[in-house]
Design a protein around this motif. Structure first.
Motif, mmCIF file in Angstrom:
data_model
loop_
_atom_site.group_PDB
_atom_site.id
_atom_site.type_symbol
_atom_site.label_atom_id
_atom_site.label_comp_id
_atom_site.label_asym_id
_atom_site.label_seq_id
_atom_site.Cartn_x
_atom_site.Cartn_y
_atom_site.Cartn_z
ATOM 1 N N SER A 67 -2.486 -48.284 -29.728
ATOM 2 C CA SER A 67 -3.661 -49.093 -30.050
ATOM 3 C C SER A 67 -4.521 -48.383 -31.092
ATOM 4 O O SER A 67 -4.462 -47.158 -31.240
ATOM 5 N N THR A 68 -5.336 -49.170 -31.796
ATOM 6 C CA THR A 68 -6.163 -48.607 -32.855
ATOM 7 C C THR A 68 -7.591 -49.132 -32.770
ATOM 8 O O THR A 68 -7.829 -50.254 -32.332
ATOM 9 N N ALA A 69 -8.518 -48.301 -33.198
ATOM 10 C CA ALA A 69 -9.916 -48.716 -33.342
ATOM 11 C C ALA A 69 -10.515 -47.895 -34.473
ATOM 12 O O ALA A 69 -10.147 -46.731 -34.672
ATOM 13 N N ILE A 70 -11.417 -48.505 -35.216
ATOM 14 C CA ILE A 70 -12.043 -47.830 -36.354
ATOM 15 C C ILE A 70 -13.517 -47.591 -36.066
ATOM 16 O O ILE A 70 -14.228 -48.483 -35.603
ATOM 17 N N THR A 71 -13.956 -46.374 -36.319
ATOM 18 C CA THR A 71 -15.351 -46.009 -36.138
ATOM 19 C C THR A 71 -16.158 -46.396 -37.367
ATOM 20 O O THR A 71 -15.812 -46.013 -38.492
ATOM 21 N N VAL A 72 -17.228 -47.160 -37.162
ATOM 22 C CA VAL A 72 -18.106 -47.572 -38.262
ATOM 23 C C VAL A 72 -19.531 -47.117 -37.961
ATOM 24 O O VAL A 72 -19.893 -46.898 -36.807
ATOM 25 N N THR A 73 -20.324 -47.001 -39.014
ATOM 26 C CA THR A 73 -21.699 -46.550 -38.834
ATOM 27 C C THR A 73 -22.702 -47.687 -38.856
ATOM 28 O O THR A 73 -23.837 -47.524 -38.420
ATOM 29 N N SER A 74 -22.296 -48.840 -39.372
ATOM 30 C CA SER A 74 -23.177 -49.996 -39.420
ATOM 31 C C SER A 74 -22.330 -51.259 -39.388
ATOM 32 O O SER A 74 -21.119 -51.207 -39.610
ATOM 33 N N VAL A 75 -22.976 -52.375 -39.126
ATOM 34 C CA VAL A 75 -22.259 -53.632 -38.981
ATOM 35 C C VAL A 75 -22.395 -54.476 -40.239
ATOM 36 O O VAL A 75 -23.503 -54.892 -40.597
ATOM 37 N N HIS A 76 -21.280 -54.677 -40.927
ATOM 38 C CA HIS A 76 -21.236 -55.562 -42.096
ATOM 39 C C HIS A 76 -20.066 -56.521 -41.906
ATOM 40 O O HIS A 76 -18.939 -56.098 -41.651
ATOM 41 N N ARG A 77 -20.337 -57.800 -42.018
ATOM 42 C CA ARG A 77 -19.324 -58.809 -41.734
ATOM 43 C C ARG A 77 -18.034 -58.584 -42.514
ATOM 44 O O ARG A 77 -16.934 -58.648 -41.952
ATOM 45 N N SER A 78 -18.139 -58.325 -43.794
ATOM 46 C CA SER A 78 -16.934 -58.161 -44.608
ATOM 47 C C SER A 78 -16.119 -56.953 -44.168
ATOM 48 O O SER A 78 -14.887 -57.004 -44.096
ATOM 49 N N THR A 79 -16.794 -55.867 -43.842
ATOM 50 C CA THR A 79 -16.091 -54.654 -43.425
ATOM 51 C C THR A 79 -15.410 -54.835 -42.075
ATOM 52 O O THR A 79 -14.221 -54.519 -41.910
ATOM 53 N N ILE A 80 -16.143 -55.353 -41.105
ATOM 54 C CA ILE A 80 -15.592 -55.532 -39.760
ATOM 55 C C ILE A 80 -14.392 -56.471 -39.795
ATOM 56 O O ILE A 80 -13.320 -56.175 -39.248
ATOM 57 N N GLY A 81 -14.554 -57.611 -40.450
ATOM 58 C CA GLY A 81 -13.461 -58.573 -40.533
ATOM 59 C C GLY A 81 -12.242 -58.018 -41.239
ATOM 60 O O GLY A 81 -11.107 -58.259 -40.828
ATOM 61 N N THR A 82 -12.473 -57.266 -42.302
ATOM 62 C CA THR A 82 -11.364 -56.689 -43.060
ATOM 63 C C THR A 82 -10.587 -55.683 -42.223
ATOM 64 O O THR A 82 -9.349 -55.674 -42.223
ATOM 65 N N TYR A 83 -11.308 -54.819 -41.495
ATOM 66 C CA TYR A 83 -10.638 -53.842 -40.643
ATOM 67 C C TYR A 83 -9.782 -54.537 -39.573
ATOM 68 O O TYR A 83 -8.654 -54.126 -39.306
ATOM 69 N N LEU A 84 -10.321 -55.580 -38.971
ATOM 70 C CA LEU A 84 -9.580 -56.285 -37.929
ATOM 71 C C LEU A 84 -8.375 -57.011 -38.505
ATOM 72 O O LEU A 84 -7.287 -56.978 -37.938
ATOM 73 N N ASP A 85 -8.562 -57.670 -39.643
ATOM 74 C CA ASP A 85 -7.444 -58.372 -40.271
ATOM 75 C C ASP A 85 -6.358 -57.396 -40.719
ATOM 76 O O ASP A 85 -5.169 -57.737 -40.749
ATOM 77 N N ALA A 86 -6.769 -56.180 -41.071
ATOM 78 C CA ALA A 86 -5.812 -55.174 -41.531
ATOM 79 C C ALA A 86 -4.977 -54.607 -40.386
ATOM 80 O O ALA A 86 -3.946 -53.971 -40.631
ATOM 81 N N GLY A 87 -5.425 -54.830 -39.141
ATOM 82 C CA GLY A 87 -4.635 -54.350 -38.019
ATOM 83 C C GLY A 87 -5.384 -53.564 -36.965
ATOM 84 O O GLY A 87 -4.806 -53.213 -35.936
ATOM 85 N N SER A 88 -6.658 -53.274 -37.192
ATOM 86 C CA SER A 88 -7.408 -52.553 -36.169
ATOM 87 C C SER A 88 -7.621 -53.455 -34.962
ATOM 88 O O SER A 88 -7.975 -54.624 -35.094
ATOM 89 N N GLN A 89 -7.424 -52.920 -33.787
ATOM 90 C CA GLN A 89 -7.592 -53.697 -32.558
ATOM 91 C C GLN A 89 -8.958 -53.488 -31.923
ATOM 92 O O GLN A 89 -9.238 -54.044 -30.862
ATOM 93 N N GLY A 90 -9.793 -52.702 -32.572
ATOM 94 C CA GLY A 90 -11.123 -52.484 -32.027
ATOM 95 C C GLY A 90 -12.037 -51.855 -33.046
ATOM 96 O O GLY A 90 -11.605 -51.374 -34.097
ATOM 97 N N ILE A 91 -13.324 -51.896 -32.728
ATOM 98 C CA ILE A 91 -14.343 -51.254 -33.557
ATOM 99 C C ILE A 91 -15.202 -50.381 -32.658
ATOM 100 O O ILE A 91 -15.646 -50.811 -31.588
ATOM 101 N N CYS A 92 -15.420 -49.154 -33.100
ATOM 102 C CA CYS A 92 -16.316 -48.233 -32.407
ATOM 103 C C CYS A 92 -17.593 -48.100 -33.229
ATOM 104 O O CYS A 92 -17.546 -47.613 -34.361
ATOM 105 N N LEU A 93 -18.703 -48.557 -32.678
ATOM 106 C CA LEU A 93 -19.972 -48.509 -33.396
ATOM 107 C C LEU A 93 -20.675 -47.182 -33.157
ATOM 108 O O LEU A 93 -21.160 -46.910 -32.059
ATOM 109 N N SER A 94 -20.713 -46.340 -34.196
ATOM 110 C CA SER A 94 -21.452 -45.080 -34.105
ATOM 111 C C SER A 94 -22.947 -45.349 -34.084
ATOM 112 O O SER A 94 -23.410 -46.361 -34.604
ATOM 113 N N HIS A 95 -23.678 -44.449 -33.471
ATOM 114 C CA HIS A 95 -25.146 -44.562 -33.434
ATOM 115 C C HIS A 95 -25.577 -45.916 -32.886
ATOM 116 O O HIS A 95 -26.487 -46.559 -33.422
#
Length: 234
Positions: A67-95
Motif C-alpha cells: 500500500s502507498t500514501a503520500i505525505t503532504v504539507t497542505s491541501v490543494h485540490r490539484s495536488t491531492i487528486g493527482t497523487y491519488l490518480d497516479a496510484g497513491s492509496q492514501g494521503i498523510c496530512l502533515s501539521h
C-alpha cells in the motif's frame, strides 16, 4: 486495487510502515514487499520527486502488494487528486491542526456524494473505468486519510479533528512538535511524549489506528503496545 494496509487496520491487525524519502528505485519497493512491510509512506515535505518517477514507483508498489500514501504539507485540490490518480492509496496530512484542513482533505480525496474529487482514467484505474459508480464507491472506501500531529495546536484540537468519520490513522512528527513546544531536539521529553500520548488515547477510544509516541525497541515492548491497541509500527 485493494488497500492492503487499510484492510489490515480495519481487521484490527497491525501494519509495518516504511518512510520513503529521496529514493524511488524499484529495489526499494521490492525489498519492502519481500521483508513484510505493508505501507510505503512517501515523503514530499522535505524532498522533491520527479512526477514520472513517483508515478512509476506508486504503481510498482501496488503491483507488489504494498500500500502507498503520500505525505503532504497542505491541501490543494490539484495536488491531492493527482497523487491519488497516479496510484497513491492514501494521503498523510502533515501539521494537521484544524477541522477545516481535514474537511477539505476529505473533500478532495472522496468522490461524490462524500466529496468532490474529479474522475480521471489514470494509472490507479489501469487507464480504464468500466463502471464509474462502482469505481468511485470502491475508491472512497479504500483511500486512507492519515493525520500527522506535529504542532501543539494540532494536539489541542485533536478531539475535534478525530471526529471526522473518514480519518483512518494517526501518526506523529515528534521533532517538529518538540520544537513547537520550545523543546528543540527533545522529542523524548516527558512533556512531548505526554502531548502525543493524549492524541493516541483519543484515537484508540474512537477506534482509529494509531502509532505509539515511543517506538517499540524489542519484542516485549511490541506486544505491550499491541495489547493496548497500537497498530502502526515503523
Amino acid at each position: 486495487m485493494e488497500n492492503i494496509a487499510k484492510s489490515k487496520l480495519k481487521n484490527n491487525e497491525d501494519i509495518r510502515v516504511f518512510n520513503v524519502f529521496e529514493s524511488l528505485k524499484p529495489s526499494i519497493a521490492k525489498i519492502l514487499s519481500q521483508t513484510g512491510y505493508d505501507l510505503a509512506l512517501i515523503e514530499t515535505e522535505h524532498i522533491l520527486h520527479n512526477p514520472e518517477s513517483l508515478t512509476n514507483f506508486l504503481l510498482l508498489c501496488l503491483d507488489n502488494a504494498l500500500s502507498t500514501a503520500i505525505t503532504v504539507t497542505s491541501v490543494h485540490r490539484s495536488t491531492i487528486g493527482t497523487y491519488l490518480d497516479a496510484g497513491s492509496q492514501g494521503i498523510c496530512l502533515s501539521h494537521a491542526e484544524t477541522t477545516d484542513q481535514v474537511e477539505e482533505l476529505v473533500d478532495c480525496m472522496k468522490y461524490k456524494p462524500d466529496g468532490s474529487r474529479a474522475l480521471g482514467h489514470g494509472p490507479v484505474s489501469g487507464y480504464r473505468i468500466d463502471d464509474a459508480a462502482s469505481h468511485c464507491m470502491e475508491q472512497n472506501n479504500s483511500t486512507m486519510v492519515i493525520l500527522k500531529f506535529e504542532s501543539f495546536q494540532g494536539i489541542e484540537n485533536a478531539e475535534n479533528l478525530l471526529k471526522n468519520k473518514w480519518v483512518d490513522a494517526v501518526v506523529f512528527g515528534p521533532g517538529d512538535l518538540a520544537a513547537d513546544m520550545g523543546l528543540h531536539g527533545q522529542w523524548t521529553n516527558p512533556h512531548v511524549i505526554e502531548a502525543m500520548e493524549s492524541v493516541t488515547n483519543i484515537a484508540l477510544k474512537r477506534g482509529i489506528a494509531a502509532e505509539s509516541p515511543v517506538f517499540a525497541t524489542d519484542r516485549s515492548e511490541y506486544f505491550e503496545q499491541r495489547s493496548r491497541g497500537i497498530q502502526i509500527f515503523g
